[in-house]
Design an enzyme around this catalytic site. Sequence first.
Site, mmCIF file in Angstrom:
data_model
loop_
_atom_site.group_PDB
_atom_site.id
_atom_site.type_symbol
_atom_site.label_atom_id
_atom_site.label_comp_id
_atom_site.label_asym_id
_atom_site.label_seq_id
_atom_site.Cartn_x
_atom_site.Cartn_y
_atom_site.Cartn_z
ATOM 1 N N ASP A 114 77.770 -38.572 -3.533
ATOM 2 C CA ASP A 114 77.809 -37.205 -3.213
ATOM 3 C C ASP A 114 78.975 -36.435 -3.492
ATOM 4 O O ASP A 114 80.287 -36.912 -3.397
ATOM 5 C CB ASP A 114 77.702 -37.327 -1.612
ATOM 6 N N ASN A 165 78.615 -22.850 -4.714
ATOM 7 C CA ASN A 165 77.445 -22.041 -4.523
ATOM 8 C C ASN A 165 77.851 -20.889 -3.439
ATOM 9 O O ASN A 165 77.452 -19.822 -3.844
ATOM 10 C CB ASN A 165 76.271 -22.873 -3.664
ATOM 11 N N ASP A 200 74.032 -24.781 -10.246
ATOM 12 C CA ASP A 200 72.631 -25.634 -11.274
ATOM 13 C C ASP A 200 73.608 -25.809 -12.554
ATOM 14 O O ASP A 200 73.273 -27.195 -12.902
ATOM 15 C CB ASP A 200 71.482 -24.483 -11.452
ATOM 16 N N ASP A 246 73.148 -32.235 -3.909
ATOM 17 C CA ASP A 246 74.182 -32.624 -4.751
ATOM 18 C C ASP A 246 74.420 -34.083 -4.556
ATOM 19 O O ASP A 246 75.362 -34.557 -4.638
ATOM 20 C CB ASP A 246 75.428 -31.677 -4.205
#
Length: 234
Positions: free
Chosen positions: A111, A119, A128, A154
């Site tokens: 993770d 973001n 992205d 993610d």
Amino acid sequence: LASIDFSVKQQIFDKWFDVDIKTGLDKRFVTKVATQLGVLIFIIILVIAIWNRKLRQEIKLRKTLEEKMKHMATHDELTGVANRVLLKQQVSKAISMHQRQQLKLALLFIDLDGFKKINDSYGHDAGDQVLRQVSQRLEQCIRNSDTVARFGGDEFAILITGLNSKQGATYIAEKIIKAISKPFLFSQGQANIGCSIGISVYPEDGTEESELLNMADNLMYRVKTAGKNNYAVR
């Protein structure tokens, strides 16, 4: 008659007694029919050749579409790595193989730490771009026989096969943490993130795909609560 010479007699005989027999067909008629048949056969062959070519193109197109659909069903659209469907299939197959060969395999559940800030600060396009770079760095940390998968958002997972001990998995985890810690460049700027990794090992942590995934996920959350950017293994 006695006074007529032989040549004249022969002319009289040929005129009145010779039989002129004509057999077969007229040459011009035969040539005409043969030409028409040749043209017709050529047209038929040409039509068959064109039809076969179109048929081959159609078959090739269908195979390409089938392969594309199969790839889309088993791979992540954004990063191109395997998705969770393919990962689970690979884990199940690997368990059967390693059970026969009495080898270990490891499942790394990863993770990203700090990805949400990218973001929020730079937008999803920047996120992205980072995810694509993450998948590339993960693939550089493993062998061709191992599998990188994007599990969702993610979260990533890695299947490592053919291990003799847990140390092989922890070595890969250390390489991943080092690789992810390097700055990520994208169109809006750059950012640094980390990653938390949980490692489960077959057969100690489970003998089924779901057991290994759950164990790796739980260990990953243990790293999250302990300070992040590290790995945990039982």
